[in-house]
Write a protein that holds these residues in place. Structure first.
Motif, PDB file in Angstrom:
ATOM      1  N   TRP A 189      20.667 -15.935  28.358  1.00 19.77           N
ATOM      2  CA  TRP A 189      20.205 -15.904  26.971  1.00 19.77           C
ATOM      3  C   TRP A 189      21.193 -15.114  26.115  1.00 19.77           C
ATOM      4  O   TRP A 189      21.685 -14.066  26.539  1.00 19.77           O
ATOM      5  N   ARG A 190      21.441 -15.582  24.924  1.00 22.10           N
ATOM      6  CA  ARG A 190      22.230 -14.816  23.962  1.00 22.10           C
ATOM      7  C   ARG A 190      21.309 -13.819  23.278  1.00 22.10           C
ATOM      8  O   ARG A 190      20.262 -14.182  22.747  1.00 22.10           O
ATOM      9  N   GLN A 191      21.680 -12.526  23.327  1.00 19.17           N
ATOM     10  CA  GLN A 191      20.811 -11.466  22.844  1.00 19.17           C
ATOM     11  C   GLN A 191      20.392 -11.688  21.388  1.00 19.17           C
ATOM     12  O   GLN A 191      21.192 -12.047  20.535  1.00 19.17           O
ATOM     13  N   GLY A 192      19.076 -11.467  21.128  1.00 20.87           N
ATOM     14  CA  GLY A 192      18.543 -11.565  19.784  1.00 20.87           C
ATOM     15  C   GLY A 192      18.344 -12.980  19.296  1.00 20.87           C
ATOM     16  O   GLY A 192      18.052 -13.185  18.106  1.00 20.87           O
ATOM     17  N   THR A 193      18.498 -13.970  20.178  1.00 20.64           N
ATOM     18  CA  THR A 193      18.367 -15.361  19.767  1.00 20.64           C
ATOM     19  C   THR A 193      17.542 -16.133  20.788  1.00 20.64           C
ATOM     20  O   THR A 193      17.187 -15.613  21.847  1.00 20.64           O
ATOM     21  N   LEU A 194      17.252 -17.389  20.465  1.00 25.26           N
ATOM     22  CA  LEU A 194      16.672 -18.313  21.428  1.00 25.26           C
ATOM     23  C   LEU A 194      17.728 -19.330  21.826  1.00 25.26           C
ATOM     24  O   LEU A 194      17.451 -20.522  21.982  1.00 25.26           O
ATOM     25  N   GLN A 195      18.959 -18.852  22.021  1.00 27.33           N
ATOM     26  CA  GLN A 195      20.055 -19.700  22.445  1.00 27.33           C
ATOM     27  C   GLN A 195      20.409 -19.389  23.899  1.00 27.33           C
ATOM     28  O   GLN A 195      20.456 -18.234  24.310  1.00 27.33           O
ATOM     29  N   LEU A 196      20.644 -20.461  24.668  1.00 24.47           N
ATOM     30  CA  LEU A 196      21.015 -20.343  26.070  1.00 24.47           C
ATOM     31  C   LEU A 196      22.463 -20.748  26.259  1.00 24.47           C
ATOM     32  O   LEU A 196      22.914 -21.751  25.693  1.00 24.47           O
ATOM     33  N   ALA A 197      23.200 -19.986  27.041  1.00 29.73           N
ATOM     34  CA  ALA A 197      24.542 -20.376  27.469  1.00 29.73           C
ATOM     35  C   ALA A 197      24.450 -20.753  28.937  1.00 29.73           C
ATOM     36  O   ALA A 197      23.686 -20.148  29.702  1.00 29.73           O
ATOM     37  N   TYR A 198      25.218 -21.749  29.345  1.00 30.69           N
ATOM     38  CA  TYR A 198      25.139 -22.195  30.726  1.00 30.69           C
ATOM     39  C   TYR A 198      26.404 -22.940  31.112  1.00 30.69           C
ATOM     40  O   TYR A 198      27.174 -23.398  30.258  1.00 30.69           O
ATOM     41  N   LEU A 199      26.597 -23.054  32.429  1.00 31.22           N
ATOM     42  CA  LEU A 199      27.720 -23.799  32.976  1.00 31.22           C
ATOM     43  C   LEU A 199      27.208 -25.156  33.432  1.00 31.22           C
ATOM     44  O   LEU A 199      26.139 -25.253  34.033  1.00 31.22           O
TER      45      LEU A 199
ATOM     46  N   GLY B  88      32.262 -27.307  32.258  1.00 32.04           N
ATOM     47  CA  GLY B  88      32.282 -26.918  30.862  1.00 32.04           C
ATOM     48  C   GLY B  88      31.243 -25.862  30.587  1.00 32.04           C
ATOM     49  O   GLY B  88      30.185 -25.827  31.216  1.00 32.04           O
ATOM     50  N   LEU B  89      31.549 -24.974  29.640  1.00 27.81           N
ATOM     51  CA  LEU B  89      30.609 -23.950  29.204  1.00 27.81           C
ATOM     52  C   LEU B  89      29.965 -24.422  27.910  1.00 27.81           C
ATOM     53  O   LEU B  89      30.657 -24.808  26.965  1.00 27.81           O
ATOM     54  N   TRP B  90      28.614 -24.399  27.868  1.00 26.68           N
ATOM     55  CA  TRP B  90      27.872 -24.927  26.737  1.00 26.68           C
ATOM     56  C   TRP B  90      26.911 -23.875  26.189  1.00 26.68           C
ATOM     57  O   TRP B  90      26.561 -22.913  26.857  1.00 26.68           O
ATOM     58  N   ARG B  91      26.460 -24.116  24.939  1.00 27.02           N
ATOM     59  CA  ARG B  91      25.418 -23.315  24.310  1.00 27.02           C
ATOM     60  C   ARG B  91      24.367 -24.263  23.776  1.00 27.02           C
ATOM     61  O   ARG B  91      24.693 -25.328  23.241  1.00 27.02           O
ATOM     62  N   MET B  92      23.082 -23.902  23.931  1.00 26.57           N
ATOM     63  CA  MET B  92      22.011 -24.732  23.403  1.00 26.57           C
ATOM     64  C   MET B  92      20.972 -23.870  22.714  1.00 26.57           C
ATOM     65  O   MET B  92      20.613 -22.794  23.202  1.00 26.57           O
ATOM     66  N   SER B  93      20.465 -24.343  21.577  1.00 31.63           N
ATOM     67  CA  SER B  93      19.374 -23.696  20.877  1.00 31.63           C
ATOM     68  C   SER B  93      18.057 -24.249  21.410  1.00 31.63           C
ATOM     69  O   SER B  93      17.819 -25.460  21.373  1.00 31.63           O
ATOM     70  N   VAL B  94      17.208 -23.384  21.936  1.00 33.52           N
ATOM     71  CA  VAL B  94      15.920 -23.825  22.453  1.00 33.52           C
ATOM     72  C   VAL B  94      15.025 -24.319  21.324  1.00 33.52           C
ATOM     73  O   VAL B  94      14.190 -25.202  21.504  1.00 33.52           O
TER      74      VAL B  94
ATOM     75  N   ARG C 297      29.396 -27.637  22.958  1.00 36.46           N
ATOM     76  CA  ARG C 297      30.332 -27.307  24.035  1.00 36.46           C
ATOM     77  C   ARG C 297      31.275 -26.223  23.540  1.00 36.46           C
ATOM     78  O   ARG C 297      31.884 -26.334  22.472  1.00 36.46           O
ATOM     79  N   LEU C 298      31.443 -25.166  24.333  1.00 35.41           N
ATOM     80  CA  LEU C 298      32.249 -24.022  23.931  1.00 35.41           C
ATOM     81  C   LEU C 298      33.667 -24.080  24.460  1.00 35.41           C
ATOM     82  O   LEU C 298      34.571 -23.494  23.870  1.00 35.41           O
ATOM     83  N   THR C 299      33.870 -24.732  25.610  1.00 35.27           N
ATOM     84  CA  THR C 299      35.201 -24.773  26.203  1.00 35.27           C
ATOM     85  C   THR C 299      35.766 -26.185  26.175  1.00 35.27           C
ATOM     86  O   THR C 299      35.027 -27.161  26.342  1.00 35.27           O
ATOM     87  N   PRO C 300      37.080 -26.337  25.963  1.00 32.87           N
ATOM     88  CA  PRO C 300      37.706 -27.663  25.950  1.00 32.87           C
ATOM     89  C   PRO C 300      37.892 -28.205  27.360  1.00 32.87           C
ATOM     90  O   PRO C 300      37.731 -27.476  28.348  1.00 32.87           O
ATOM     91  N   ASP C 301      38.246 -29.471  27.460  1.00 27.44           N
ATOM     92  CA  ASP C 301      38.466 -30.092  28.761  1.00 27.44           C
ATOM     93  C   ASP C 301      39.605 -29.438  29.535  1.00 27.44           C
ATOM     94  O   ASP C 301      39.662 -29.510  30.761  1.00 27.44           O
ATOM     95  N   SER C 302      40.525 -28.793  28.808  1.00 29.58           N
ATOM     96  CA  SER C 302      41.686 -28.180  29.460  1.00 29.58           C
ATOM     97  C   SER C 302      41.333 -26.896  30.202  1.00 29.58           C
ATOM     98  O   SER C 302      42.133 -26.378  30.971  1.00 29.58           O
ATOM     99  N   ILE C 303      40.126 -26.365  29.963  1.00 24.46           N
ATOM    100  CA  ILE C 303      39.679 -25.134  30.612  1.00 24.46           C
ATOM    101  C   ILE C 303      38.611 -25.478  31.631  1.00 24.46           C
ATOM    102  O   ILE C 303      37.663 -26.210  31.344  1.00 24.46           O
ATOM    103  N   ASN C 304      38.766 -24.957  32.865  1.00 23.32           N
ATOM    104  CA  ASN C 304      37.776 -25.170  33.913  1.00 23.32           C
ATOM    105  C   ASN C 304      37.090 -23.831  34.188  1.00 23.32           C
ATOM    106  O   ASN C 304      37.507 -23.080  35.070  1.00 23.32           O
TER     107      ASN C 304
END
Length: 333
Positions: free
Chosen positions: A148-158, A165-171, A178-185
């Motif tokens: 969970w991102r502090q103070g929010t209802l947003q989740l970060a996950y792999l 890819g690393l993503w963020r979602m608002s519940v 998507r937070l990371t580009p295809d070039s980053i693993n």
């Protein structure tokens, strides 16, 4: 049972510092117990023998009134919560497939968890007060390492297999970014305490998205931990030859090797005030002991002398730490 049959795991201290919950394994059955912060006045919470805490997930609600655990009493894993004071545990999920890795939202009103319903691993949320489980992700790729991102209802996950890819979602609205580009693993992302970001190399990026900065590279990095103020990283890396403790200051871009000696250092944990780093090392013992090193440098200080430390657990804002020990008979305490 005997010492070799009964084992107590490392406990989890409540955010208010008043209590500790822990699991006890006796003849292959694991139950949940609670005690005050000194280990006194222990009370058994569960009796089925199929309960466990999620790996490395703090089970406590933010207000210290409830704690979450997993139970396999039905044959598959479900999410349960229990009150810290008195009252019966409450089952939150009831699906025939596995629900696991519960994680409290910052406001304490939701628990996010992983589930393999539908023959795929997705993120779900359920109200802490009880109610219908709600699916957050729905794709054929496996999600993992939620936070969970502090103070929010947003989740970060792999998510993803192969190139992850690393993503963020608002519940609240289900919007994915998507937070990371295809070039980053990316692997093993860790949100900083203020929720601003984190992700081989050590790369840091804002949790809201933005430029990725490589702060640490070279050698193999096995662990890293955010400082309480989110401005520094404690890292275990063998870039100098053996696994040692390094410090990265994200404000100044300065990298400092804090420990440089033969041996195996691991288990980095920050002191509550952020001025030092605890770690486990076999530098002067056959097995390992707890050491502390200042973020300003200097000789590390040995904290324990038993030579049987296996793991250490520290919680943000709480002084002191808990240590798991290996006994002569091989049992874990």
């Amino acid at each position: 049972g005997t010492a070799s049959e009964t084992r107590t795991s490392v406990g989890y201290r409540s955010p208010d510092g008043r209590r500790i919950v822990y699991q006890v394994t006796d003849h292959g059955l694991t139950t949940i117990w609670i005690a005050d912060s000194t280990g006194q006045h222990s009370r058994q919470v569960t009796t089925d023998g199929f309960e466990t805490f999620a790996n490395n997930n703090l089970p406590w609600s933010p207000d210290s009134k409830w704690f979450a655990y997993e139970s396999r009493r039905t044959g598959t894993s479900d999410i349960w919560i229990a009150p810290a004071d008195s009252g019966a545990p409450r089952q939150l999920t009831h699906d025939v497939r596995n629900d696991y890795w519960p994680l409290w939202s910052p406001d304490g009103k939701w628990l996010a968890f992983l589930s393999d319903r539908g023959h795929q691993t997705d993120i779900w949320v359920v109200p802490a007060a009880g109610g219908s489980e709600r699916r957050v992700t729905d794709d054929s790729l496996d999600e993992d390492l939620i936070g969970w991102r502090q103070g929010t209802l947003q989740l970060a996950y792999l998510t993803g297999q192969g190139t992850a890819g690393l993503w963020r979602m608002s519940v609240a609205d289900g919007k994915e970014t998507r937070l990371t580009p295809d070039s980053i693993n990316p692997g093993f992302p860790m949100l900083s305490p203020d929720g601003s970001g984190g992700s081989g190399d050590i790369a840091v990026m804002p949790a809201a998205g933005g430029p990725i900065r490589i702060f640490f590279s070279g050698g193999s990095t096995s662990e890293y931990q955010w400082s309480p103020d989110s401005h520094k990283l404690a890292i275990v890396s063998d870039r100098a030859g053996t696994p040692d403790i390094w410090l990265v200051d994200l404000t100044t871009n300065k990298t400092t090797q804090l420990v440089n000696w033969p041996g195996y250092d691991r288990g980095v944990r920050w002191t509550a005030d952020g001025t030092g780093i605890y770690f486990v090392s076999d530098h002067e013992s056959r097995n390992a002991d707890v050491w502390r090193v200042s973020v300003t440098g200097g000789e590390p200080v040995r904290i324990t002398t038993s030579g049987n430390i296996n793991t250490i657990v520290a919680h943000p804002g709480i002084k002191g730490l808990y240590a798991g020990t290996i006994q002569p008979d091989g049992s874990f305490h």
